[in-house]
Design a protein around this motif. Structure first.
Motif, PDB file in Angstrom:
ATOM      1  N   GLY A 106      -1.111   3.004   5.316  1.00  0.00           N
ATOM      2  CA  GLY A 106      -1.579   3.597   4.203  1.00  0.00           C
ATOM      3  C   GLY A 106      -0.705   5.018   3.878  1.00  0.00           C
ATOM      4  N   GLN A 142       2.348  -6.190  -4.593  1.00  0.00           N
ATOM      5  CA  GLN A 142       2.490  -4.666  -4.791  1.00  0.00           C
ATOM      6  C   GLN A 142       4.045  -4.294  -4.980  1.00  0.00           C
ATOM      7  OE1 GLN A 142       0.757  -2.356  -1.736  1.00  0.00           O
ATOM      8  NE2 GLN A 142       1.151  -0.281  -2.777  1.00  0.00           N
ATOM      9  N   MET A 145       5.716  -5.660  -7.940  1.00  0.00           N
ATOM     10  CA  MET A 145       5.378  -4.870  -9.128  1.00  0.00           C
ATOM     11  C   MET A 145       5.995  -3.514  -9.172  1.00  0.00           C
ATOM     12  SD  MET A 145       1.332  -5.876  -9.538  1.00  0.00           S
ATOM     13  CE  MET A 145       1.049  -5.145 -10.946  1.00  0.00           C
ATOM     14  N   GLN A 149       8.812  -2.057 -12.162  1.00  0.00           N
ATOM     15  CA  GLN A 149       8.832  -0.701 -12.684  1.00  0.00           C
ATOM     16  C   GLN A 149      10.038  -0.033 -12.479  1.00  0.00           C
ATOM     17  OE1 GLN A 149       5.496   1.307 -10.477  1.00  0.00           O
ATOM     18  NE2 GLN A 149       3.959  -0.037 -11.516  1.00  0.00           N
ATOM     19  N   MET A 218      -0.846  14.730   4.864  1.00  0.00           N
ATOM     20  CA  MET A 218      -2.209  15.413   5.216  1.00  0.00           C
ATOM     21  C   MET A 218      -2.535  15.340   6.481  1.00  0.00           C
ATOM     22  SD  MET A 218      -4.129  14.214   1.685  1.00  0.00           S
ATOM     23  CE  MET A 218      -3.814  12.552   1.853  1.00  0.00           C
ATOM     24  N   THR A 219      -1.538  14.407   7.239  1.00  0.00           N
ATOM     25  CA  THR A 219      -2.020  14.110   8.696  1.00  0.00           C
ATOM     26  C   THR A 219      -2.143  15.491   9.510  1.00  0.00           C
ATOM     27  OG1 THR A 219      -0.481  12.324   8.453  1.00  0.00           O
ATOM     28  CG2 THR A 219      -1.099  13.036  10.880  1.00  0.00           C
ATOM     29  N   GLY A 220      -3.257  15.027  10.536  1.00  0.00           N
ATOM     30  CA  GLY A 220      -3.663  16.355  11.073  1.00  0.00           C
ATOM     31  C   GLY A 220      -2.876  16.395  12.732  1.00  0.00           C
ATOM     32  N   ASP A 222      -2.998  14.313  14.810  1.00  0.00           N
ATOM     33  CA  ASP A 222      -2.492  13.083  15.358  1.00  0.00           C
ATOM     34  C   ASP A 222      -1.119  12.890  15.222  1.00  0.00           C
ATOM     35  OD1 ASP A 222      -2.268   9.716  14.909  1.00  0.00           O
ATOM     36  OD2 ASP A 222      -3.384  10.494  16.691  1.00  0.00           O
ATOM     37  N   LYS A 243       2.380  12.306  -0.257  1.00  0.00           N
ATOM     38  CA  LYS A 243       1.223  12.937  -0.501  1.00  0.00           C
ATOM     39  C   LYS A 243       1.180  14.458  -0.897  1.00  0.00           C
ATOM     40  CE  LYS A 243      -0.900   8.804   0.985  1.00  0.00           C
ATOM     41  NZ  LYS A 243      -1.722   8.071   1.977  1.00  0.00           N
TER      42      LYS A 243
ATOM     43  N   VAL B  76      -9.356   9.811  -1.179  1.00  0.00           N
ATOM     44  CA  VAL B  76      -7.736  10.000  -1.627  1.00  0.00           C
ATOM     45  C   VAL B  76      -7.091   8.675  -1.246  1.00  0.00           C
ATOM     46  CG1 VAL B  76      -8.052  12.462  -1.436  1.00  0.00           C
ATOM     47  CG2 VAL B  76      -7.013  11.107   0.583  1.00  0.00           C
ATOM     48  N   ASN B  77      -5.740   8.848  -1.792  1.00  0.00           N
ATOM     49  CA  ASN B  77      -5.018   7.665  -1.556  1.00  0.00           C
ATOM     50  C   ASN B  77      -4.750   7.191  -0.205  1.00  0.00           C
ATOM     51  OD1 ASN B  77      -4.140   9.494  -3.867  1.00  0.00           O
ATOM     52  ND2 ASN B  77      -3.297   7.674  -4.700  1.00  0.00           N
ATOM     53  N   GLY B  78      -4.857   5.747  -0.065  1.00  0.00           N
ATOM     54  CA  GLY B  78      -4.296   5.020   1.297  1.00  0.00           C
ATOM     55  C   GLY B  78      -5.526   5.320   2.456  1.00  0.00           C
ATOM     56  N   ARG B 108      -3.325   1.082  -9.491  1.00  0.00           N
ATOM     57  CA  ARG B 108      -2.404   0.738  -8.812  1.00  0.00           C
ATOM     58  C   ARG B 108      -1.918  -0.498  -8.668  1.00  0.00           C
ATOM     59  NH1 ARG B 108      -3.514   0.141  -3.195  1.00  0.00           N
ATOM     60  NH2 ARG B 108      -2.719  -1.991  -3.764  1.00  0.00           N
ATOM     61  N   ALA B 109      -0.632  -0.614  -8.312  1.00  0.00           N
ATOM     62  CA  ALA B 109       0.025  -1.880  -8.360  1.00  0.00           C
ATOM     63  C   ALA B 109      -0.742  -2.754  -7.543  1.00  0.00           C
ATOM     64  CB  ALA B 109       1.472  -1.803  -8.098  1.00  0.00           C
ATOM     65  N   GLY B 160      -7.462   5.469  -5.511  1.00  0.00           N
ATOM     66  CA  GLY B 160      -7.249   6.393  -4.430  1.00  0.00           C
ATOM     67  C   GLY B 160      -6.943   7.540  -5.447  1.00  0.00           C
ATOM     68  N   LEU B 162      -6.054  12.036  -5.662  1.00  0.00           N
ATOM     69  CA  LEU B 162      -6.079  13.378  -4.825  1.00  0.00           C
ATOM     70  C   LEU B 162      -6.937  14.256  -5.703  1.00  0.00           C
ATOM     71  CD1 LEU B 162      -2.290  14.015  -4.090  1.00  0.00           C
ATOM     72  CD2 LEU B 162      -4.117  13.356  -2.636  1.00  0.00           C
ATOM     73  N   SER B 197      -7.018  10.121  10.696  1.00  0.00           N
ATOM     74  CA  SER B 197      -5.715  10.799  11.208  1.00  0.00           C
ATOM     75  C   SER B 197      -5.566  12.090  10.190  1.00  0.00           C
ATOM     76  CB  SER B 197      -4.470   9.864  11.426  1.00  0.00           C
ATOM     77  OG  SER B 197      -4.285   9.443   9.942  1.00  0.00           O
ATOM     78  N   LEU B 198      -6.141  11.975   9.022  1.00  0.00           N
ATOM     79  CA  LEU B 198      -5.962  13.321   8.237  1.00  0.00           C
ATOM     80  C   LEU B 198      -6.855  14.565   9.031  1.00  0.00           C
ATOM     81  CD1 LEU B 198      -6.277  11.860   4.531  1.00  0.00           C
ATOM     82  CD2 LEU B 198      -4.411  11.624   6.453  1.00  0.00           C
ATOM     83  N   LYS B 222      -9.789   3.931  10.263  1.00  0.00           N
ATOM     84  CA  LYS B 222      -8.411   3.669  11.519  1.00  0.00           C
ATOM     85  C   LYS B 222      -8.673   4.611  12.731  1.00  0.00           C
ATOM     86  CE  LYS B 222      -5.906   4.033   7.152  1.00  0.00           C
ATOM     87  NZ  LYS B 222      -4.830   4.746   6.137  1.00  0.00           N
ATOM     88  N   GLU B 250      -8.287  -3.786  10.777  1.00  0.00           N
ATOM     89  CA  GLU B 250      -7.816  -4.203   9.660  1.00  0.00           C
ATOM     90  C   GLU B 250      -8.570  -5.468   9.073  1.00  0.00           C
ATOM     91  OE1 GLU B 250      -3.794  -3.328   8.123  1.00  0.00           O
ATOM     92  OE2 GLU B 250      -3.379  -3.158  10.385  1.00  0.00           O
TER      93      GLU B 250
END
Ligand SMILES: Nc1nc2c(ncn2[C@@H]2O[C@H](COP(=O)(O)OP(=O)(O)OP(=O)(O)O)[C@@H](O)[C@H]2O)c(=O)[nH]1
Ligand SMILES: Nc1nc2c(ncn2[C@@H]2O[C@H](COP(=O)(O)OP(=O)(O)OP(=O)(O)O)[C@@H](O)[C@H]2O)c(=O)[nH]1
Ligand SMILES: [Mg+2]
Ligand SMILES: [Mg+2]
Lengths: 290, 269
Positions: A106, A142, A145, A149, A218-220, A222, A243, B76-78, B108-109, B160, B162, B197-198, B222, B250
């Motif tokens: 992701g 995906q 597509m 684009q 936005m990862t913390g 980790d 992002k 949010v995304n992902g 989204r695609a 998703g 923001l 992980s965010l 996750k 997953e």
């Protein structure tokens, strides 16, 4: 709110008539809190603050007419230095040049593949993207597509062995005389031995010009663990931080740069094809420091 | 490495680093250290464990819905919304409930393709409309269909987004209102999907999303990685949002009920 925090730290430091060990220490504690709030890794924050304290206690600051101003400059300069001062673009020397994208689930790899393809195409290069994620439902679709684009062809085999798909994709690029091949791979956990072996075997077999670690901006905390693991598994050449159009401070940038020593080359600034900016350490430093 | 130690400056520092690196955030960590420092004399780690468990929501126990219920999956995304929507569909189908999945990510695609594949694997109804860019219209059609086939659970996968994009937040608020106004017989629950992980931005995400839809719970995904998702603490303490499920992989069955004791054991482990 971290912006206000750094604002107020700097305001109070600028107002200081002279800098003493005590107020450097008090400020240091505040700066550490602000960095943690910005998602800078706690041990990176600790050493950053220590470095700043040492520099601030140097005579240059204590003798300066505006010690507070000097102190703020030390913090800003140290942050920019940590992030890597010069901007590094892609190094694409072979024909075809190969870019391998790797990262956690992701993070934004597939989207970034399209953005890179778009950027390269606009600069006059012919690009082929390879759909090597055979696991995620509709991952191949995906990328197809995204390719439409970006108006960039996509090599795919539906399912199969990702290594074989990459090799055949590169062969295809060679026959089409493409300048660049972008390999989009499945998201994977650094804890997943099999999947880490898979990406290593792809890298070993095709010897990419660029191996980019794609990480969520936005990862913390980790960020240090995952970046370290990918850095140990692959000869990374750079990082894409995605992002960043959100309001995350982006402390992961410092953590990732510190632990890998690799340059952050691009940041993702939207979901769209043109949402890719060249990394600017000064702008990201300002963002982390509020 | 903390087990059995008494409170010493070193053990407090080790605890602080462990909690900070789990993304609890410095405010939560400082208040925990404060309490531990003042109260714990012996049996240090046991006291810390109890204190942390008390800061969390109770064990979540999902049961079949008695009233037709809509689960609006946002985030949010992902972060894992689409995969989690499928896992939830699988869970409730296994409980014997009639499930409808609504593919409301019209942006989204291949988002609809992705959920379609999951819907086939789960073996439940799926409503989509690949000709529209309007998520509200798919939502509407999906709910009419769910009403007609007497679905017990309707799970809505959304795009998703923001929280910094006011137009996207407005779109979500509009979807919420459409359900409230046109389908009032359903119980409506919104679940925010957060990636473990965010970092601290997750709290801001929950605050902002919460201004546009009422957030009833969170799902932390996750957790099979190295991230510990310490955001569960401020989510519950500051915003009153309980983590109900955790994603640990997953596949369809990689969804577990949140258990504060198991979670804290893993955190201090
Ligand atoms: N706002 C914003 N969204 C982004 C950015 N980059 C990617 N995304 C979104 O993040 C989500 C995940 O992107 P993907 O490209 O599917 O991520 P991935 O790394 O390929 O995911 P996996 O293949 O499952 O590991 C999608 O909704 C993208 O549109 C960015 O820079 N800004
Ligand atoms: N390891 C692991 N991966 C997960 C988990 N949940 C989701 N993923 C993966 O995370 C990636 C993104 O999942 P999606 O379900 O597409 O996420 P999303 O929130 O719907 O993404 P957007 O719709 O683009 O915003 C996929 O590769 C999933 O397989 C989890 O609990 N553990
Ligand atoms: Mg992908
Ligand atoms: Mg999705």
């Amino acid at each position: 709110q971290i912006t206000e925090r750094f604002e107020s730290i700097f305001r109070s430091v600028r107002g200081l008539g002279k800098i003493t060990d005590k107020n450097i220490n008090d400020t240091a504690r505040e700066i550490r809190r602000a960095l943690l709030d910005a998602d800078v890794n706690f041990s990176v924050a600790k050493s950053f603050v220590k470095t700043v304290q040492e520099k601030a206690q140097g005579t240059k600051v204590l003798k300066s007419i505006k010690p507070g101003q000097q102190f703020v400059k030390i913090v800003q300069d140290e942050m920019v230095a940590l992030l890597g001062e010069k901007v590094e673009d892609l190094e694409l020397t072979s024909k075809p040049s190969i870019i391998l994208l790797a990262g956690l689930q992701g993070a934004g790899k597939t989207t970034s593949a399209g953005k890179l393809a778009n950027r390269l195409k606009k600069s006059g290069k012919s690009v082929l993207m390879v759909a090597a994620d055979v696991y995620r439902p509709a991952a191949v679709q995906q990328l197809i597509m995204v390719g439409k684009q970006a108006e960039v062809p996509v090599y795919e085999e539906g399912t199969g062995d990702p290594l074989a798909i990459c090799k055949r994709g590169i062969e295809k690029a060679r026959s089409l005389k493409n300048d660049v091949v972008i390999l989009d791979t499945a998201g994977r956990l650094h804890l997943d031995g099999e999947m880490m072996t898979e990406i290593q075997s792809i890298s070993d077999a095709v010897n990419p010009d660029e191996i980019l670690f794609v990480a969520d901006g936005m990862t913390g905390q980790d960020a240090v663990k995952s970046a370290q693991a990918f850095h140990e598994a692959l000869p990374l050449t750079g990082v894409i931080l995605t992002k960043m159009d959100g309001d995350a401070r982006g402390g992961a940038a410092v953590s990732i740069r510190e632990v890998t020593g690799k340059p952050i080359k691009f940041i993702g600034t939207s979901e769209k094809l043109d949402g890719l900016d060249v990394f600017d350490p000064k702008r990201i430093a300002d963002r982390i420091l509020g | 490495k903390l087990a059995g130690k008494r409170v010493t400056p070193e053990s407090l520092e080790t605890l602080e680093e462990q909690l900070l690196s789990a993304d609890l955030g410095y405010i939560t960590v400082e208040s925990i250290l404060d309490v531990v420092e003042r109260h714990s004399k012996s049996d240090f780690i046991q006291k810390v464990n109890e204190h942390l468990v008390n800061l969390l929501p109770g064990k979540f126990n999902p049961t079949p819905f008695e009233n037709p219920t809509i689960l609006l999956v946002v985030g949010v995304n992902g972060t894992g919304k689409t995969t989690t929507a499928a896992k939830l569909a699988h869970l409730y189908k296994k409980m014997g409930q009639t499930v409808t999945l609504i593919a409301a990510d019209t942006y989204r695609a291949a988002a609809v393709d992705q959920l379609k594949i999951w819907g086939n694997r789960v073996g439940c109804n799926l409503v989509c409309n690949e000709k529209t860019a309007e998520p509200t219209s798919v939502l509407f059609d999906g709910l009419e269909s769910a009403r007609a086939n007497k679905s017990d659970v309707v799970i809505v996968d959304t795009a998703g987004r923001l929280h910094t994009y006011s137009n996207l937040m407005a779109e979500l608020a509009k979807m919420y209102r459409v359900v409230e106004n046109r389908f009032p017989e359903f119980t409506l629950r919104s679940l925010i999907v957060m990636d473990a992980s965010l970092g601290q931005n997750s709290i801001i995400q929950a605050k902002e999303f919460g201004k546009h839809v009422k957030l009833d719970g969170a799902i932390l995904t996750k957790l099979d990685g190295t991230a510990r998702g310490g955001i569960v603490f401020p989510l519950f303490q500051e915003l009153g949002i309980p983590v109900e499920f955790i994603g640990i992989g997953e596949d369809l069955y990689d969804l577990e009920h949140f258990d504060p004791n198991a979670y804290v054991d893993g955190l201090l482990g």
